[in-house]
Design an enzyme around this catalytic site. Structure first.
Site, short mmCIF file in Angstrom:
data_model
loop_
_atom_site.label_atom_id
_atom_site.label_comp_id
_atom_site.label_asym_id
_atom_site.label_seq_id
_atom_site.Cartn_x
_atom_site.Cartn_y
_atom_site.Cartn_z
N GLU A 70 2.33 -17.89 -43.55
CA GLU A 70 3.15 -17.16 -44.51
C GLU A 70 4.37 -16.48 -43.89
O GLU A 70 5.49 -16.65 -44.37
CB GLU A 70 2.32 -16.09 -45.25
CG GLU A 70 3.19 -15.30 -46.20
CD GLU A 70 2.44 -14.39 -47.15
OE1 GLU A 70 1.26 -14.09 -46.92
OE2 GLU A 70 3.06 -13.97 -48.14
N ASP A 90 -2.80 -17.38 -43.78
CA ASP A 90 -2.31 -16.12 -44.34
C ASP A 90 -2.93 -15.00 -43.50
O ASP A 90 -4.13 -14.75 -43.56
CB ASP A 90 -2.72 -15.98 -45.81
CG ASP A 90 -1.98 -14.81 -46.46
OD1 ASP A 90 -1.47 -13.96 -45.72
OD2 ASP A 90 -1.93 -14.76 -47.70
N ILE A 92 -2.63 -11.74 -43.59
CA ILE A 92 -3.22 -10.70 -44.47
C ILE A 92 -3.05 -11.20 -45.90
O ILE A 92 -1.92 -11.25 -46.41
CB ILE A 92 -2.54 -9.33 -44.34
CG1 ILE A 92 -2.63 -8.80 -42.90
CG2 ILE A 92 -3.16 -8.34 -45.32
CD1 ILE A 92 -2.07 -7.38 -42.72
N ASP A 93 -4.13 -11.58 -46.53
CA ASP A 93 -4.04 -11.93 -47.95
C ASP A 93 -4.50 -10.70 -48.73
O ASP A 93 -5.67 -10.30 -48.65
CB ASP A 93 -4.91 -13.15 -48.28
CG ASP A 93 -4.68 -13.57 -49.73
OD1 ASP A 93 -3.51 -13.69 -50.13
OD2 ASP A 93 -5.67 -13.71 -50.46
N THR A 95 -1.75 -8.04 -49.07
CA THR A 95 -0.93 -7.05 -48.37
C THR A 95 -0.75 -5.78 -49.21
O THR A 95 -0.79 -4.67 -48.67
CB THR A 95 0.45 -7.66 -48.01
OG1 THR A 95 0.21 -8.77 -47.15
CG2 THR A 95 1.34 -6.66 -47.29
N ASP A 220 -2.44 -18.86 -49.48
CA ASP A 220 -3.41 -18.04 -50.22
C ASP A 220 -4.64 -18.87 -50.62
O ASP A 220 -5.71 -18.33 -50.86
CB ASP A 220 -2.80 -17.50 -51.53
CG ASP A 220 -1.54 -16.68 -51.33
OD1 ASP A 220 -1.53 -15.83 -50.43
OD2 ASP A 220 -0.56 -16.90 -52.07
#
Ligand code: IPD
Ligand code: CA
Length: 282
Positions: A70, A90, A92-93, A95, A220
């Site tokens: 990402e 990702d 941090i999915d 955020t 995601d």
């Protein structure tokens, strides 16, 4: 015959654990928030740091592999899926959840070869739940097998989706109309936990029965796709047609019957593709 990708998956679980620890520790500090495509498209230094950590660790072990990640894409890297062994990341999915300390935050990693998902790892790092799935070998949470509810009646479903601001008025109106259409079926309820990868794992483990979303990204969905399908779930496009990882749309469901009926209640809108040049990034 030995599994050619098991070593990659083992490494993936280890690096997801390390990344989750960094994220948990970062929650103790003040979080400086930056913006990407809009004032509600958030990113933090931790997203970028965790992505660098994951990619450098994988690259050191598997130097010929490709990446779609990402924050690299946000910085201008291409997001074209090829036949190469590819890590879709990702860091941090969720955020927005991370920024607010809302406890659904995950590290999501999917691995494809010849454009097919081989395995997925989603680490819900505040809950300390490690979801893993290897193609053909089932889905697990913290090592224990999981499966979907198998619910076939949409009116008995708990449904997940994203409720987020859309710059485009027509998209906003359609999103609200879809909520109304699904709510008034009626379903048991609609929830919006705020991490697409965790949403898919909630359906995979039977805690919810369906999830739909327009405007999501491949990073995601990649990890959760493996977990959901290996748990017996069904993934289709919001039109009810075949799922396409780069299409930015999905329905993930406990059964084909639920996916099909949900598709008939959703009106879609243009979201572009992850592999189209100049695609919308919000
Ligand atoms: C977001 C989350 C959210 C989804 C958004 C995603 P991010 O990911 O998955 O649930 O609705 O579309 O962009 O930005 O937190 O990695
Ligand atoms: Ca992210």
């Amino acid at each position: 015959m030995t599994d050619p990708w098991q070593e990659c998956m083992d490494h993936c679980v280890e690096i997801a654990k390390q990344a989750g620890k960094v994220i948990r520790e970062a929650l103790q500090d003040d979080i400086a928030v930056m913006h990407k495509s809009s004032q509600v498209d958030l990113v933090t230094e931790t997203d970028q740091r965790v992505e660098r950590l994951i990619i450098s660790s994988i690259r050191a072990k598997f130097p010929t592999h490709s990446f779609i990640a990402e924050e690299s894409v946000a910085a201008g890297a291409p997001s074209i899926l090829t036949d190469d062994p590819t890590w879709i990341i990702d860091p941090i999915d969720g955020t927005t959840n991370f920024v607010h300390g809302f406890p659904f935050v995950s590290v999501s990693i999917g691995f494809t070869v010849k454009k097919e998902i081989e395995f997925g790892v989603v680490y819900s790092c505040i809950e300390d739940k490690m979801y893993t799935a290897r193609k053909g070998k089932g889905a697990f949470c913290n090592g224990l097998p999981i499966k979907v509810s198998g619910q076939e009646d949409l009116s008995r479903c708990l449904v997940l989706t994203e409720v987020a601001f859309k710059k485009d008025q027509q998209q906003l109106d359609t999103m609200m109309a879809n909520l109304r259409s699904v709510l008034t079926i009626p379903v048991h309820g609609i929830r919006s936990p705020g991490s697409a990868a965790i949403n898919m794992c909630l359906v995979a483990s039977g805690a919810a029965d369906a999830y739909y979303h327009l405007g999501i990204h491949c990073w995601d969905m990649a990890g959760g796709t493996a977990v959901l399908t290996e748990a017996g779930g069904v993934i289709v496009d919001v039109s009810g047609g075949p799922f396409d990882l780069m299409s930015r749309r999905l329905i993930a469901a406990s059964s084909a019957a639920v996916a099909e009926r949900l598709a008939s209640h959703i009106v879609d809108f243009h979201v572009g593709r992850d592999d189209a040049l100049g695609s919308e990034k919000n």
